[in-house]
Structures are given as structure tokens and as C-alpha cells.
Design a protein around this motif. Structure first.
Motif, PDB file in Angstrom:
ATOM      1  N   LEU A  75       0.830  -1.200   0.000  1.00 38.49           N
ATOM      2  CA  LEU A  75       0.000   0.000   0.000  1.00 38.49           C
ATOM      3  C   LEU A  75       0.869   1.257   0.000  1.00 38.49           C
ATOM      4  N   ILE A  76       1.924   1.272   0.788  1.00 36.06           N
ATOM      5  CA  ILE A  76       2.819   2.431   0.826  1.00 36.06           C
ATOM      6  C   ILE A  76       3.496   2.624  -0.528  1.00 36.06           C
ATOM      7  N   ASP A  77       3.846   1.530  -1.192  1.00 35.62           N
ATOM      8  CA  ASP A  77       4.414   1.640  -2.540  1.00 35.62           C
ATOM      9  C   ASP A  77       3.403   2.266  -3.497  1.00 35.62           C
ATOM     10  N   GLN A  78       2.132   1.878  -3.387  1.00 37.03           N
ATOM     11  CA  GLN A  78       1.086   2.477  -4.216  1.00 37.03           C
ATOM     12  C   GLN A  78       0.980   3.978  -3.955  1.00 37.03           C
ATOM     13  N   VAL A  83       1.946   9.756  -5.319  1.00 37.59           N
ATOM     14  CA  VAL A  83       2.532  11.038  -4.924  1.00 37.59           C
ATOM     15  C   VAL A  83       3.509  11.530  -5.980  1.00 37.59           C
ATOM     16  N   ASN A  84       4.383  10.665  -6.432  1.00 43.24           N
ATOM     17  CA  ASN A  84       5.382  11.055  -7.415  1.00 43.24           C
ATOM     18  C   ASN A  84       4.749  11.441  -8.744  1.00 43.24           C
ATOM     19  N   THR A  85       3.741  10.682  -9.176  1.00 40.75           N
ATOM     20  CA  THR A  85       3.057  10.991 -10.429  1.00 40.75           C
ATOM     21  C   THR A  85       2.333  12.325 -10.340  1.00 40.75           C
ATOM     22  N   ALA A  86       1.649  12.563  -9.230  1.00 37.03           N
ATOM     23  CA  ALA A  86       0.862  13.789  -9.078  1.00 37.03           C
ATOM     24  C   ALA A  86       1.741  15.031  -9.037  1.00 37.03           C
ATOM     25  N   ALA A  99       0.302  19.087  -4.656  1.00 36.88           N
ATOM     26  CA  ALA A  99       0.115  17.951  -5.553  1.00 36.88           C
ATOM     27  C   ALA A  99       0.492  16.644  -4.869  1.00 36.88           C
ATOM     28  N   ALA A 100       1.539  16.686  -4.034  1.00 34.39           N
ATOM     29  CA  ALA A 100       1.949  15.491  -3.299  1.00 34.39           C
ATOM     30  C   ALA A 100       0.871  15.058  -2.313  1.00 34.39           C
ATOM     31  N   ILE A 101       0.288  16.029  -1.608  1.00 35.99           N
ATOM     32  CA  ILE A 101      -0.814  15.715  -0.686  1.00 35.99           C
ATOM     33  C   ILE A 101      -1.990  15.128  -1.452  1.00 35.99           C
ATOM     34  N   ARG A 102      -2.271  15.714  -2.625  1.00 32.02           N
ATOM     35  CA  ARG A 102      -3.363  15.197  -3.452  1.00 32.02           C
ATOM     36  C   ARG A 102      -3.080  13.754  -3.879  1.00 32.02           C
ATOM     37  N   GLY A 103      -1.848  13.483  -4.294  1.00 36.95           N
ATOM     38  CA  GLY A 103      -1.500  12.125  -4.691  1.00 36.95           C
ATOM     39  C   GLY A 103      -1.714  11.136  -3.569  1.00 36.95           C
ATOM     40  N   TYR A 104      -1.376  11.537  -2.353  1.00 37.17           N
ATOM     41  CA  TYR A 104      -1.577  10.688  -1.174  1.00 37.17           C
ATOM     42  C   TYR A 104      -3.067  10.400  -0.967  1.00 37.17           C
ATOM     43  N   VAL A 105      -3.870  11.455  -0.958  1.00 41.87           N
ATOM     44  CA  VAL A 105      -5.302  11.292  -0.677  1.00 41.87           C
ATOM     45  C   VAL A 105      -5.989  10.502  -1.788  1.00 41.87           C
ATOM     46  N   GLY A 204      13.511  30.281   0.657  1.00 36.05           N
ATOM     47  CA  GLY A 204      14.814  30.599   0.094  1.00 36.05           C
ATOM     48  C   GLY A 204      15.465  29.405  -0.558  1.00 36.05           C
ATOM     49  N   ARG A 205      16.701  29.122  -0.168  1.00 32.73           N
ATOM     50  CA  ARG A 205      17.487  28.094  -0.850  1.00 32.73           C
ATOM     51  C   ARG A 205      16.850  26.713  -0.755  1.00 32.73           C
ATOM     52  N   ALA A 206      16.218  26.412   0.384  1.00 35.29           N
ATOM     53  CA  ALA A 206      15.665  25.066   0.561  1.00 35.29           C
ATOM     54  C   ALA A 206      14.508  24.815  -0.382  1.00 35.29           C
ATOM     55  N   ALA A 207      13.852  25.883  -0.834  1.00 32.65           N
ATOM     56  CA  ALA A 207      12.690  25.723  -1.703  1.00 32.65           C
ATOM     57  C   ALA A 207      13.024  26.023  -3.157  1.00 32.65           C
ATOM     58  N   ALA A 208      14.314  26.055  -3.506  1.00 31.84           N
ATOM     59  CA  ALA A 208      14.712  26.436  -4.857  1.00 31.84           C
ATOM     60  C   ALA A 208      14.224  25.433  -5.900  1.00 31.84           C
ATOM     61  N   SER A 209      14.195  24.153  -5.557  1.00 33.63           N
ATOM     62  CA  SER A 209      13.743  23.132  -6.490  1.00 33.63           C
ATOM     63  C   SER A 209      12.298  22.764  -6.193  1.00 33.63           C
ATOM     64  N   ALA A 210      11.524  22.593  -7.256  1.00 35.96           N
ATOM     65  CA  ALA A 210      10.120  22.256  -7.088  1.00 35.96           C
ATOM     66  C   ALA A 210       9.925  20.876  -6.461  1.00 35.96           C
ATOM     67  N   ARG A 211      10.961  20.021  -6.502  1.00 36.33           N
ATOM     68  CA  ARG A 211      10.828  18.673  -5.951  1.00 36.33           C
ATOM     69  C   ARG A 211      11.426  18.560  -4.560  1.00 36.33           C
ATOM     70  N   ASP A 212      12.022  19.636  -4.060  1.00 35.66           N
ATOM     71  CA  ASP A 212      12.700  19.568  -2.759  1.00 35.66           C
ATOM     72  C   ASP A 212      11.786  19.139  -1.633  1.00 35.66           C
ATOM     73  N   LEU A 213      10.530  19.561  -1.683  1.00 29.73           N
ATOM     74  CA  LEU A 213       9.635  19.331  -0.559  1.00 29.73           C
ATOM     75  C   LEU A 213       8.498  18.375  -0.913  1.00 29.73           C
ATOM     76  N   THR A 214       8.798  17.429  -1.765  1.00 25.72           N
ATOM     77  CA  THR A 214       7.790  16.462  -2.174  1.00 25.72           C
ATOM     78  C   THR A 214       7.842  15.233  -1.290  1.00 25.72           C
ATOM     79  N   PRO A 215       6.851  15.028  -0.391  1.00 23.16           N
ATOM     80  CA  PRO A 215       6.836  13.812   0.406  1.00 23.16           C
ATOM     81  C   PRO A 215       6.789  12.589  -0.502  1.00 23.16           C
ATOM     82  N   GLY A 216       7.673  11.648  -0.224  1.00 22.82           N
ATOM     83  CA  GLY A 216       7.692  10.422  -1.007  1.00 22.82           C
ATOM     84  C   GLY A 216       8.514  10.503  -2.272  1.00 22.82           C
ATOM     85  N   ALA A 217       9.104  11.662  -2.574  1.00 27.14           N
ATOM     86  CA  ALA A 217       9.865  11.799  -3.816  1.00 27.14           C
ATOM     87  C   ALA A 217      11.183  11.046  -3.734  1.00 27.14           C
TER      88      ALA A 217
END
Length: 217
Positions: A75-78, A83-86, A99-105, A204-217
């Protein structure tokens, strides 16, 4: 040849006690029973649905705790795939996080009975700890790096990851149990709440990449 030797044997009931249905087949059958009958399905229900005896189910998979642990892995793999696709096409950190939260839900909603069955473990049990640790693993790595980038202690990443996993598990469990409201509204409200703490802290720097804060990425 007597009637005993000609009588057909169901899955898991061969001559000599050797199990015909293997572990993967029984796990798939268990998931199907839970999806059809709901999260309150018992081990008796699952054995009947898999056409095996209860002792064979226990010998092949283990008790309910072992079954939950095994089903939680898939289930966690699903959820991770969803999450990654969304979040793949998002172009900024805020949109990526929502989008990551949406993918989870969405993943949870699509397999709600299995999610509720897996999340039946009581807090404080080894079973619950394994589930949370597995769910939080990828977020801990992401948050450790992000916190280091803004001069925060990377060890706090574990607390953040646990907090997010806990929030998502509780909110989605209650939402599914109560069949309460619109999915879009749930995603928006949860994302806004969680981002209000993450965004200002990690800007700032921590949010420079759109994928930096993606849970499950």
C-alpha cells in the motif's frame, strides 16, 4: 481407489500438507477480501475468501499483525507512486507540496478499505511504529537536506516527517470513516495547514527546487 483419494482439494489443501497457495497469492487474496468486505474483515473471512484453512493462512503469512505489515508495504508503494506521479509536473514548491498531498489522498481514496485495515494498529505498538517509519522514510531524507540548507539541525527532520505522516493518517482515516466532504477541499485545507509551517521555515534556498519538498519523492 477410495473416495478420500479422488476427492478434489482446494487451494492450500494438498496431500501431505504442502501449501499450494504461496505467500504472494494469499496476500493478494487477503487484499481482495478486505476490499470487498471492508476493513473489519477477520482472519476467518480472509481464510474463507482465499479457500484455505486458517492454520494454513497463519503458517504462510502469520497472524493479523504480520498480515497488516505485509499489506502495508504494498500500500505504501502504491501511495508513493501516486505522490510522485501527481507532483511530477508541478513547477514551484507550493504547487508541488499540494500535488503530493493530493497524490496521497487520491491513492488512499482509491483503496480505502485496505488503507483502513492497515491503519487499524494502535499507536505505541510495534506494528504502528513500523508503518509510520516506512511511511516517513523518504520524507526524513528530504527534510534533513532542506533543514541543513537553511542552518537548522537535520535531526529535526524525523519529527517533521512523523508529524506529517501522523496528520495525513489521522485526517484521511477520519475522512474515510465519516465519508465526510469533498476530496479537493480536504487536500486544500491540509496543504494550507502543513505548508504554513514548512514554507516560512524552509523558504529561500531550501525551496529552490520544485521537488525539494515532495513527500515520497
Amino acid at each position: 481407489m477410495d473416495a478420500t483419494t479422488t476427492r478434489s482439494r482446494g487451494p492450500g489443501r494438498p496431500r501431505g500438507g504442502r501449501v499450494v497457495a504461496d505467500r504472494s497469492q494469499l496476500l493478494a487474496a487477503a487484499a481482495d477480501v478486505i476490499r470487498a468486505q471492508g476493513p473489519d474483515a477477520t482472519m476467518d473471512d480472509i481464510a474463507a475468501g482465499a479457500s484455505v484453512t486458517k492454520p494454513i493462512l497463519y503458517r504462510t503469512i502469520g497472524d493479523k499483525s504480520a498480515l497488516v505489515a505485509a499489506l502495508s508495504e504494498s500500500l505504501i508503494d502504491q501511495i508513493d507512486r501516486s505522490v510522485n506521479t501527481a507532483s511530477r509536473s508541478a513547477t514551484n514548491p507550493v504547487a508541488t507540496f499540494e500535488a503530493a498531498i493530493r497524490g496521497y489522498v487520491v491513492a488512499v481514496d482509491a483503496d480505502r478499505n485496505l488503507f483502513l485495515f492497515v491503519n487499524s494498529a494502535a499507536p505505541g505498538t510495534d506494528q504502528f511504529r513500523r508503518l509510520v517509519d516506512r511511511s516517513a522514510a523518504s520524507m526524513i531524507t528530504v527534510f534533513s537536506s532542506a533543514r541543513s540548507n537553511v542552518g537548522l539541525d537535520p535531526d529535526g527532520a524525523k519529527t517533521w516527517a512523523w508529524a506529517i505522516v501522523g496528520a495525513l493518517q489521522v485526517v484521511t482515516t477520519m475522512w474515510l470513516r465519516d465519508d465526510d466532504g469533498d476530496l479537493d477541499a480536504l487536500v486544500r485545507d491540509v496543504s494550507q495547514l502543513l505548508w504554513s509551517g514548512l514554507g516560512p521555515t524552509l523558504g529561500g534556498r531550501a525551496a529552490a527546487s520544485a521537488r525539494d519538498l515532495t513527500p515520497g519523492a
